[in-house]
Design an enzyme around this catalytic site. Sequence first.
Site, short mmCIF file in Angstrom:
data_model
loop_
_atom_site.label_atom_id
_atom_site.label_comp_id
_atom_site.label_asym_id
_atom_site.label_seq_id
_atom_site.Cartn_x
_atom_site.Cartn_y
_atom_site.Cartn_z
N ASN A 21 20.12 24.08 84.17
CA ASN A 21 20.49 22.72 84.31
C ASN A 21 21.55 22.54 85.09
O ASN A 21 22.83 22.89 84.89
CB ASN A 21 20.78 22.16 82.72
CG ASN A 21 21.09 20.72 82.78
OD1 ASN A 21 21.11 20.17 83.84
ND2 ASN A 21 21.03 20.17 81.76
N GLU A 76 13.95 24.84 86.08
CA GLU A 76 14.98 23.64 85.99
C GLU A 76 14.83 22.68 84.66
O GLU A 76 13.56 22.45 84.18
CB GLU A 76 14.57 22.67 87.31
CG GLU A 76 15.48 21.56 87.32
CD GLU A 76 15.09 20.80 88.36
OE1 GLU A 76 14.26 21.15 89.39
OE2 GLU A 76 15.68 19.29 88.75
N HIS A 93 16.47 19.42 82.60
CA HIS A 93 17.27 18.20 82.22
C HIS A 93 17.26 17.59 81.05
O HIS A 93 15.79 17.58 80.51
CB HIS A 93 17.12 17.24 83.32
CG HIS A 93 17.01 17.63 84.62
ND1 HIS A 93 18.33 17.92 85.22
CD2 HIS A 93 16.26 18.21 85.54
CE1 HIS A 93 18.18 18.43 86.42
NE2 HIS A 93 17.02 18.53 86.71
N ARG A 119 29.93 13.81 75.26
CA ARG A 119 29.34 12.86 76.59
C ARG A 119 28.32 12.10 76.38
O ARG A 119 27.21 12.76 76.01
CB ARG A 119 29.28 14.07 77.54
CG ARG A 119 28.81 13.58 78.89
CD ARG A 119 28.23 14.62 79.89
NE ARG A 119 27.96 14.13 81.02
CZ ARG A 119 26.99 14.63 81.97
NH1 ARG A 119 26.43 15.81 81.72
NH2 ARG A 119 26.66 14.08 83.08
N ARG A 155 15.97 7.15 84.41
CA ARG A 155 17.46 6.63 84.80
C ARG A 155 17.71 6.08 86.28
O ARG A 155 16.87 5.71 86.89
CB ARG A 155 18.35 7.66 84.23
CG ARG A 155 18.22 7.92 82.95
CD ARG A 155 19.00 9.38 82.51
NE ARG A 155 20.56 9.04 82.57
CZ ARG A 155 21.60 9.81 82.54
NH1 ARG A 155 21.21 11.16 82.55
NH2 ARG A 155 22.70 9.62 82.77
N TYR A 215 22.41 12.46 75.81
CA TYR A 215 22.44 13.76 75.76
C TYR A 215 22.55 14.35 74.31
O TYR A 215 22.29 15.63 74.14
CB TYR A 215 23.63 14.55 76.70
CG TYR A 215 23.56 14.14 78.07
CD1 TYR A 215 22.61 14.56 78.93
CD2 TYR A 215 24.60 13.37 78.54
CE1 TYR A 215 22.49 14.08 80.30
CE2 TYR A 215 24.77 12.90 79.99
CZ TYR A 215 23.52 13.10 80.68
OH TYR A 215 23.37 12.81 82.30
N PRO A 240 27.81 20.99 86.11
CA PRO A 240 29.19 20.29 85.91
C PRO A 240 28.81 19.31 84.60
O PRO A 240 27.87 18.61 84.65
CB PRO A 240 29.57 19.46 87.16
CG PRO A 240 28.14 19.55 87.80
CD PRO A 240 27.43 20.77 87.47
N ASN A 241 29.88 19.07 83.98
CA ASN A 241 30.10 18.31 82.85
C ASN A 241 29.38 18.52 81.55
O ASN A 241 29.31 17.93 80.32
CB ASN A 241 29.79 16.94 83.45
CG ASN A 241 30.74 16.29 84.30
OD1 ASN A 241 31.87 16.46 84.28
ND2 ASN A 241 30.00 15.79 85.57
N ALA A 268 24.59 17.06 87.73
CA ALA A 268 24.61 16.12 88.88
C ALA A 268 24.10 16.87 90.25
O ALA A 268 23.85 16.39 91.06
CB ALA A 268 25.74 15.40 89.02
C1 DQA Z 1 21.31 15.90 83.51
C2 DQA Z 1 20.95 14.94 84.36
C3 DQA Z 1 21.61 14.91 85.70
O1 DQA Z 1 21.30 13.72 86.33
C4 DQA Z 1 23.27 14.57 85.23
O2 DQA Z 1 24.00 14.59 86.21
C5 DQA Z 1 23.74 15.66 84.18
C6 DQA Z 1 22.66 16.13 83.22
C7 DQA Z 1 20.76 16.29 82.09
O3 DQA Z 1 20.65 17.30 81.68
O4 DQA Z 1 19.81 15.41 81.73
O5 DQA Z 1 24.80 16.06 84.34
O6 DQA Z 1 21.07 17.30 84.35
#
Ligand code: DQA
Length: 150
Positions: free
Chosen positions: A79, A103, A105, A18, A112, A23, A10-11, A82
């Site tokens: 990735n 995985e 990020h 964003r 954070r 990011y 998501p997102n 959240a």
């Molecule tokens: C994320 C880190 C997560 O905590 C966050 O909710 C994201 C992006 C990252 O790529 O740093 O959506 O996965």
Amino acid sequence: MSTIMILNGPNLNLLGQREPEQYGHETLADVEAMCKAEAAKHGYDVDFRQSNHEGVLVDAIHEAGQLIKAGKLLGVVFNPGAYTHTSIALHDAIKGAEVPVVEVHISNVHAREAFRHHSYISPCAVGIVIGMGVQGYVLGMQGLLNKVAK
Ligand code: DQA
């Protein structure tokens, strides 16, 4: 030609606009182009996906499991956004479908908020790339190739 799935939660469709201080400025389309270029160097294709919906991500992991068993997919660079911090369903999907997952990020989640420090994905990942920006996807692909490709 075999394929590597790059799966985004998501997102991540908002990448580039964003929270750029977390990011960066690259978009998800830029990440896809980077991943395709890296895959091509190794003779692989990329199946690049993003969803804001947990169940769609679970289905993608199940599909990845089938494709791996059919010899058509190497594994998944994931990735989970959240859902990393909340999703037992994704943890169970990765284990259940026996999918090698790296995985990724983009941000250093450990620098954070405390709620980002726990991952349900890490215990079932073959490796983890954290805090290397969008370059982390490429590093994740290299790690997957090193660990899983024969
Ligand atoms: C994320 C880190 C997560 O905590 C966050 O909710 C994201 C992006 C990252 O790529 O740093 O959506 O996965």
